[in-house]
Write an enzyme that holds these catalytic residues in place. Structure first.
Site, PDB file in Angstrom:
ATOM      1  N   GLU A 183      33.348  19.817  37.488  1.00 28.87           N
ATOM      2  CA  GLU A 183      32.254  19.046  36.906  1.00 28.87           C
ATOM      3  C   GLU A 183      30.925  19.603  37.433  1.00 28.87           C
ATOM      4  O   GLU A 183      30.828  19.867  38.622  1.00 28.87           O
ATOM      5  CB  GLU A 183      32.349  17.566  37.279  1.00 28.87           C
ATOM      6  CG  GLU A 183      31.315  16.737  36.528  1.00 28.87           C
ATOM      7  CD  GLU A 183      31.389  15.238  36.856  1.00 28.87           C
ATOM      8  OE1 GLU A 183      32.215  14.836  37.701  1.00 28.87           O
ATOM      9  OE2 GLU A 183      30.604  14.491  36.271  1.00 28.87           O
ATOM     10  N   ALA A 194      32.557  13.644  46.463  1.00 28.66           N
ATOM     11  CA  ALA A 194      33.954  13.728  46.054  1.00 28.66           C
ATOM     12  C   ALA A 194      34.038  13.841  44.540  1.00 28.66           C
ATOM     13  O   ALA A 194      33.051  13.616  43.846  1.00 28.66           O
ATOM     14  CB  ALA A 194      34.720  12.497  46.516  1.00 28.66           C
ATOM     15  N   MET A 195      35.241  14.162  44.055  1.00 31.02           N
ATOM     16  CA  MET A 195      35.409  14.441  42.626  1.00 31.02           C
ATOM     17  C   MET A 195      36.728  13.879  42.109  1.00 31.02           C
ATOM     18  O   MET A 195      37.774  14.067  42.730  1.00 31.02           O
ATOM     19  CB  MET A 195      35.323  15.967  42.427  1.00 31.02           C
ATOM     20  CG  MET A 195      35.560  16.411  40.997  1.00 31.02           C
ATOM     21  SD  MET A 195      34.242  15.795  39.897  1.00 31.02           S
ATOM     22  CE  MET A 195      35.152  15.708  38.361  1.00 31.02           C
ATOM     23  N   GLU A 196      36.636  13.243  40.939  1.00 31.43           N
ATOM     24  CA  GLU A 196      37.726  12.432  40.404  1.00 31.43           C
ATOM     25  C   GLU A 196      38.759  13.180  39.561  1.00 31.43           C
ATOM     26  O   GLU A 196      39.386  12.573  38.682  1.00 31.43           O
ATOM     27  CB  GLU A 196      37.119  11.312  39.562  1.00 31.43           C
ATOM     28  CG  GLU A 196      36.474  11.765  38.222  1.00 31.43           C
ATOM     29  CD  GLU A 196      34.973  12.006  38.276  1.00 31.43           C
ATOM     30  OE1 GLU A 196      34.452  12.305  39.373  1.00 31.43           O
ATOM     31  OE2 GLU A 196      34.326  11.907  37.221  1.00 31.43           O
ATOM     32  N   ASN A 197      38.979  14.473  39.766  1.00 32.06           N
ATOM     33  CA  ASN A 197      39.948  15.230  38.980  1.00 32.06           C
ATOM     34  C   ASN A 197      41.247  14.434  38.786  1.00 32.06           C
ATOM     35  O   ASN A 197      41.742  13.811  39.712  1.00 32.06           O
ATOM     36  CB  ASN A 197      40.305  16.535  39.703  1.00 32.06           C
ATOM     37  CG  ASN A 197      39.092  17.202  40.286  1.00 32.06           C
ATOM     38  OD1 ASN A 197      38.195  17.587  39.567  1.00 32.06           O
ATOM     39  ND2 ASN A 197      39.033  17.298  41.615  1.00 32.06           N
ATOM     40  N   HIS A 246      37.369   5.981  38.698  1.00 35.99           N
ATOM     41  CA  HIS A 246      37.112   6.896  37.580  1.00 35.99           C
ATOM     42  C   HIS A 246      38.383   7.159  36.774  1.00 35.99           C
ATOM     43  O   HIS A 246      38.296   7.605  35.629  1.00 35.99           O
ATOM     44  CB  HIS A 246      36.602   8.246  38.095  1.00 35.99           C
ATOM     45  CG  HIS A 246      35.112   8.351  38.211  1.00 35.99           C
ATOM     46  ND1 HIS A 246      34.237   7.935  37.245  1.00 35.99           N
ATOM     47  CD2 HIS A 246      34.330   8.886  39.199  1.00 35.99           C
ATOM     48  CE1 HIS A 246      32.986   8.195  37.623  1.00 35.99           C
ATOM     49  NE2 HIS A 246      33.013   8.764  38.804  1.00 35.99           N
ATOM     50  N   HIS A 280      35.445   4.631  44.472  1.00 37.83           N
ATOM     51  CA  HIS A 280      34.693   5.185  43.344  1.00 37.83           C
ATOM     52  C   HIS A 280      35.514   6.230  42.582  1.00 37.83           C
ATOM     53  O   HIS A 280      35.674   6.128  41.369  1.00 37.83           O
ATOM     54  CB  HIS A 280      33.392   5.799  43.862  1.00 37.83           C
ATOM     55  CG  HIS A 280      32.551   6.437  42.804  1.00 37.83           C
ATOM     56  ND1 HIS A 280      31.487   5.794  42.209  1.00 37.83           N
ATOM     57  CD2 HIS A 280      32.613   7.661  42.226  1.00 37.83           C
ATOM     58  CE1 HIS A 280      30.942   6.594  41.313  1.00 37.83           C
ATOM     59  NE2 HIS A 280      31.597   7.749  41.308  1.00 37.83           N
ATOM     60  N   GLU A 281      36.032   7.204  43.281  1.00 37.15           N
ATOM     61  CA  GLU A 281      36.770   8.272  42.590  1.00 37.15           C
ATOM     62  C   GLU A 281      38.051   7.724  41.971  1.00 37.15           C
ATOM     63  O   GLU A 281      38.434   8.108  40.863  1.00 37.15           O
ATOM     64  CB  GLU A 281      37.080   9.444  43.524  1.00 37.15           C
ATOM     65  CG  GLU A 281      35.866  10.037  44.255  1.00 37.15           C
ATOM     66  CD  GLU A 281      34.699  10.385  43.357  1.00 37.15           C
ATOM     67  OE1 GLU A 281      34.887  10.591  42.152  1.00 37.15           O
ATOM     68  OE2 GLU A 281      33.551  10.432  43.875  1.00 37.15           O
TER      69      GLU A 281
HETATM   70  N1  BES Z   1      31.886  12.906  39.394  1.00 37.14           N
HETATM   71  C1  BES Z   1      31.197  12.819  40.621  1.00 37.14           C
HETATM   72  C2  BES Z   1      31.166  14.103  41.389  1.00 37.14           C
HETATM   73  C3  BES Z   1      30.233  15.125  40.855  1.00 37.14           C
HETATM   74  C4  BES Z   1      28.906  14.895  40.845  1.00 37.14           C
HETATM   75  C5  BES Z   1      30.655  16.325  40.398  1.00 37.14           C
HETATM   76  C6  BES Z   1      28.036  15.868  40.373  1.00 37.14           C
HETATM   77  C7  BES Z   1      29.790  17.266  39.922  1.00 37.14           C
HETATM   78  C8  BES Z   1      28.476  17.049  39.919  1.00 37.14           C
HETATM   79  C9  BES Z   1      31.817  11.773  41.529  1.00 37.14           C
HETATM   80  O1  BES Z   1      32.514  10.783  40.876  1.00 37.14           O
HETATM   81  C10 BES Z   1      30.685  11.113  42.246  1.00 37.14           C
HETATM   82  O2  BES Z   1      29.913  10.466  41.604  1.00 37.14           O
HETATM   83  N2  BES Z   1      30.589  11.291  43.544  1.00 37.14           N
HETATM   84  C11 BES Z   1      29.506  10.797  44.335  1.00 37.14           C
HETATM   85  C12 BES Z   1      29.950   9.710  45.262  1.00 37.14           C
HETATM   86  C13 BES Z   1      29.959   8.367  44.629  1.00 37.14           C
HETATM   87  C14 BES Z   1      30.475   7.327  45.592  1.00 37.14           C
HETATM   88  C15 BES Z   1      28.631   7.931  44.090  1.00 37.14           C
HETATM   89  C16 BES Z   1      29.013  11.965  45.146  1.00 37.14           C
HETATM   90  O3  BES Z   1      29.689  12.970  45.172  1.00 37.14           O
HETATM   91  O4  BES Z   1      27.940  11.855  45.707  1.00 37.14           O
HETATM   92 ZN    ZN Z   2      31.371   9.274  40.036  1.00 35.65          ZN
END
Ligand code: BES
Ligand code: ZN
Length: 883
Positions: free
Chosen positions: A144, A284-287, A323, A319-320
């Site tokens: 992402e 983190a990332m929700e793959n 998703h 959070h992840e």
């Molecule tokens: N989908 C995002 C991670 C992401 C963000 C991937 C930007 C690529 C580009 C993930 O779900 C996310 O939002 N992570 C947050 C933490 C969350 C608790 C708000 C992060 O990584 O800061």
């Molecule tokens: Zn997110």
């Protein structure tokens, strides 16, 4: 078929070509230009021959015309720095294709085809940490938003959903663990090599693809879903970190249960894996089925993690995980809809954390982030609606606006509908759009239909940027109190004129004598101005408004200070009580910095603040976690936000002076509070966490009032600490003092935790954010420290994010702080553009800062803008900031 090969560049190196031909302004992508993709890719089979420096990727795509789109003879397969090794269509090597920049365009004569594409990539050279990269000897991915195109040529957009089947193979010794999305269907070995096959039954966009290969160990557990299905759970970490994974695993199980109970969402695979990596651009990332986490949001034990770290892990794991439904089962049609998944999922993680701990404290923390980060964004050059209209680089739009304001917007719908109706709305949304790539509009419509709301005007929250301001005036006559509310939505870049928005405000009117009120009311201000009358008040009531922070607006209520003192002591809505304390302090600070208050007024105001603070310290009905919130001073950013033009130096000085004044007036109660808190033994429950919070708060007040005594106490707290919260708190206080205790404890901390990257990050951050008069010099020498690493985002952030939010250091009047940050951005940009660009907003607020510093900030931005070669990320942020 013709062979039409166009080499990427004369020397065959697409990265270089990029630099030479990339126009200065990367193209602007606009929401209104959305078109469905002309092709469907129902299945993709991927084969990875893994090696750290040379991984071969074979992609087999089944493609067919999209009946819902205009037919096109070519298919655009996005690429980013990829080397094409071979391409064949329907088994025929001589395929008609050409390059368009980094993208591959293939001409397709028929209705359906199969494409085979072979690319070779070098993960060890991937310092951008997007696509497939190496981190500490392992291989992992981050796709992402647009990282999949760095792995293979593909329609890398979220509305193309495919079923993935993956075969991965590599040297057993280097990569004993091979992971991918979905379920493992087979595995085997051939000599030193082994392989695994994975299949993910749920169609997904490419941004949710993930792969991990490395020498990892797992904490394993299981979860039985509400329908009795058993799910295997693993948290993978490097050998040696296993002892710090219990909290992550427990948080995961709590998340899974909570989503079933509160949103009716069940997990949908037999396996859920989490992998912790130490080089990661984000949290983190929700793959799908294979979440990849920054180690910061996985690893914890009392010796090395603070209470804040524990809460952060629980929140991010939640959070992840959430998703899986809000993002994965229902994904986004295009990146303009990002808030559809992020805003909603942030709300979900906020509600989860609120229920796991103290709900009022969680609400206050969330509002503090919103005001400290999102409000400034919304009033600066980077302001944008939660659903942006255009972008050049989507990575720049993972913002507090899309995330945190996005969550507030959905929360307002919940407030207006009520919890039960809101749940009917989310149920309908998930049911209607399961398996689809949806839009914010789809969400709003599901809410209208499911929760029976009329959101016609409410949609403005998606399209208008800027924090609305609401003026509240209360008059009283006879038995009637009349509240006049007036809203203004400020102009923002590209949006000079705004329409009034529906603003749900929870309020209560207190009887001054009894301290009671007749219950909360929800009024919705949906015009520019409106009046609301309330009967039965013999005397003028005290207004408590925006209770629970029911709307993300800033309230301007013209209340006498004694009413704030009353609310700070008596309001039964914890957020409103916090708000009264904040207003009391903010009012004083803004008034004294801007010279509106004379000496007598200032003294009276300080007296009121101390009186209110004493009441908070001594109120035995309060728990310590909440007490701590009430004691926190408004942040520098929030105070600056209240002023048209801010002088960071004066705000900082006034804020520190107020701290010292409170500490001097309340030396005894603060000391008593400290002594009581010190007696509470370590535990991870709310009581002990609260004690730790007020302990360090009392210490930091003391440090402002009586540095010598505070230094001794802090050193003692440091030496006796049996947990990281106490130790870090003590060291934070010490780091700001010019005392004999300081150096020894900083050295001790470093030696004690050397080799533990996450704790050494704290060591960097503590010094960079310290109140020490030479903090800027400390940052300079830490930049040269052997443990500083430009290639590790956590380390860069720990030094420079802390620095950029340290007003005393960063806003040094000679501009040295701005130059240092610009140097960092320029140096980091070619290595990790995404991370580099995230530092730009710190320089972007120059128009709201006094003119001397403003000019120096602008110069720093200008110097970045003039660099011969800038990433899209940094280019976009810098040009928008220069305005
Ligand atoms: N989908 C995002 C991670 C992401 C963000 C991937 C930007 C690529 C580009 C993930 O779900 C996310 O939002 N992570 C947050 C933490 C969350 C608790 C708000 C992060 O990584 O800061
Ligand atoms: Zn997110």
């Amino acid at each position: 078929m013709d062979i039409a090969r166009t080499p990427a560049t004369p020397d065959g190196n697409p990265e270089m070509a990029d630099a030479a031909i990339q126009p200065k302004a990367p193209p602007e992508i606009r929401r209104e230009d959305y078109k469905p993709f002309p092709w469907l890719v129902p299945t993709i089979r991927l084969t990875f021959d893994l090696a750290l420096d040379k991984t071969r990727v074979t992609a087999r795509l089944e493609i067919e015309r999209n009946p819902a789109a205009e037919a096109e003879r070519t298919i655009r397969l996005n690429g980013d720095g990829l080397q094409l090794e071979s391409l064949s269509c329907d088994g025929n090597e001589s395929t008609d294709y050409r390059m368009d920049g980094d993208d591959l365009l293939v001409t397709l004569p028929g209705e359906r085809h199969s494409l085979e594409i072979v690319t070779v990539i070098d993960p060890s050279a991937n310092s951008q940490l997007m696509g497939l990269y190496a981190s500490g000897g392992m291989l992992c991915t981050q796709c992402e938003a647009e990282g999949f195109r760095r792995i293979t040529f593909f329609p890398d957009r979220p509305d193309v959903l495919s079923t993935y089947t993956v075969r991965m193979s590599g040297p057993k010794a280097l990569f004993p663990v091979l992971l991918c999305n979905g379920n493992r269907t087979d595995q085997g070995e051939e000599g030193d090599t082994h392989w695994a096959k994975w299949h993910d039954p749920w169609p997904k966009p490419s941004y949710l693809f993930a792969l991990v290969a490395g020498d990892l160990v797992a904490r394993s557990d299981s979860f039985t879903t509400i329908n009795g299905r058993k799910v295997e759970l693993n948290v993978y970490v490097r050998d040696g970190d296993l002892g710090r994974t219990e909290h992550a695993m427990e948080s995961l199980k709590r998340s899974m249960r909570w989503d079933e109970e509160v949103f009716g969402r069940e997990y949908d695979l037999d396996l859920f894996n989490i992998v912790a990596v130490s080089d990661f651009n984000m949290g983190a990332m929700e793959n799908k089925g294979l979440n990849i986490f920054n180690t910061k949001y996985v690893l914890a034990d009392p010796e090395t993690a603070t209470d804040g770290d524990y809460d952060g892990i629980e929140g991010v794991i939640g959070h992840e995980y959430f998703h899986n439904w809000s993002g994965n089962r229902v994904t986004c049609r295009d990146w303009f809809q990002l808030s559809l998944k992020e805003g909603f999922t942030v709300l979900r993680d906020q509600l989860f954390s609120a229920q796991m701990g103290s709900a009022p404290v969680k609400r206050i923390e969330d509002v503090r982030v919103l005001r400290g980060v999102q409000f400034p964004e919304d009033s600066g050059p980077l302001a944008h609606p939660i659903r942006p209209d255009s972008y050049r680089e989507i990575s720049n739009f993972y913002t507090a606006t899309v995330y945190n304001k996005g969550a507030e917007v959905i929360r307002m719908m919940r407030t207006m509908a009520g919890e039960e109706a809101f749940r009917r709305g989310t149920d309908l949304y998930f049911e209607r759009h399961d398996g689809e790539a949806a839009t914010c509009e789809d969400f709003v419509r599901a809410m209208e239909d499911g929760a029976d709301l009329d959101l016609a005007q409410f949609r403005l929250w998606y399209s208008q940027a800027g924090t609305p301001k609401v003026a509240a005036r209360l008059t009283h006559e006879g038995q009637t109190a009349t509240l006049t509310l007036t809203q203004t939505v400020p102009a923002t870049p590209g949006q000079p004129d705004k329409q009034p928005m529906p603003i749900p405000l929870s309020l209560a009117l207190f009887d001054r004598e009894s301290g009671n009120h007749a219950g909360d009311e929800l009024v919705v201000l949906d015009s520019e101005t409106a009046q609301f009358s309330f009967d039965g008040f013999a005397t003028r009531p005290v207004l408590s408004i925006n209770r629970g922070f029911s709307a993300p607006v800033s309230i301007d209520r013209d209340v006498p200070r004694d009413e704030l003192v009353f609310l700070a002591a008596r309001d039964d809505d914890p957020f409103a009580r916090y708000e009264a304390m904040q207003e009391l302090m903010t009012g004083y600070l803004v008034g004294s910095v801007s010279g509106e208050l004379d000496d007598a007024e200032r003294d009276a105001a300080r007296g009121d603040i101390a009186q209110a603070m004493r009441a908070v310290i001594e109120d035995s009905a309060l728990d310590d976690l909440m007490r701590g919130e009430l004691m926190v001073m408004p942040s520098q950013a929030y105070i600056a936000e209240q002023m048209l033009i801010a002088d960071p130096g004066s705000i900082h000085a006034a804020r520190e002076a107020l701290k010292a004044d409170v500490a001097t007036r309340l030396a005894d109660p603060l000391h008593a509070l400290y002594e009581r808190a010190v007696q509470v033994p370590f535990a991870l429950d709310a009581e002990a966490k609260g004690a730790r919070k007020v302990k360090t708060l009392a210490l930091s007040y003391a440090a402002a009032g009586d540095p010598a005594t505070a230094s001794g106490l802090a050193a003692q707290q440091y030496d006796r600490a049996d947990n990281m919260t106490d130790r870090q708190g003590a060291l934070m206080v010490l780091a700001g003092l010019d005392s004999a205790e300081r150096t020894g404890r900083l050295l001790d901390f470093y030696n004690r935790y050397q080799g533990n990257a996450l704790v050494i990050d704290k060591w960097f951050a503590l010094q960079a954010s310290s109140l020490h008069p030479h903090a800027i010099e400390h940052v300079k020498s830490l930049r040269e420290h052997e443990d500083f690493a430009l290639r590790n985002p956590n380390r860069v952030r720990s030094l420079y994010m802390a620095f950029a939010s340290n007003p005393g250091a960063f806003h040094s009047a000679d501009g040295e702080g701005y130059r240092m940050l610009a140097d960092l951005i320029l140096e980091l940009d070619p290595i990790n553009a995404q991370t580099a660009a995230r530092f730009v907003p710190a320089l972007g607020r120059w128009r709201r800062i006094e003119e001397g510093r403003a000019e120096l900030m602008r110069e720093a931005l200008q110097r970045i803008a003039e660099a011969p070669k800038l990433s899209r990320d940094t280019y976009e942020q810098v040009t928008r900031s220069l305005g």
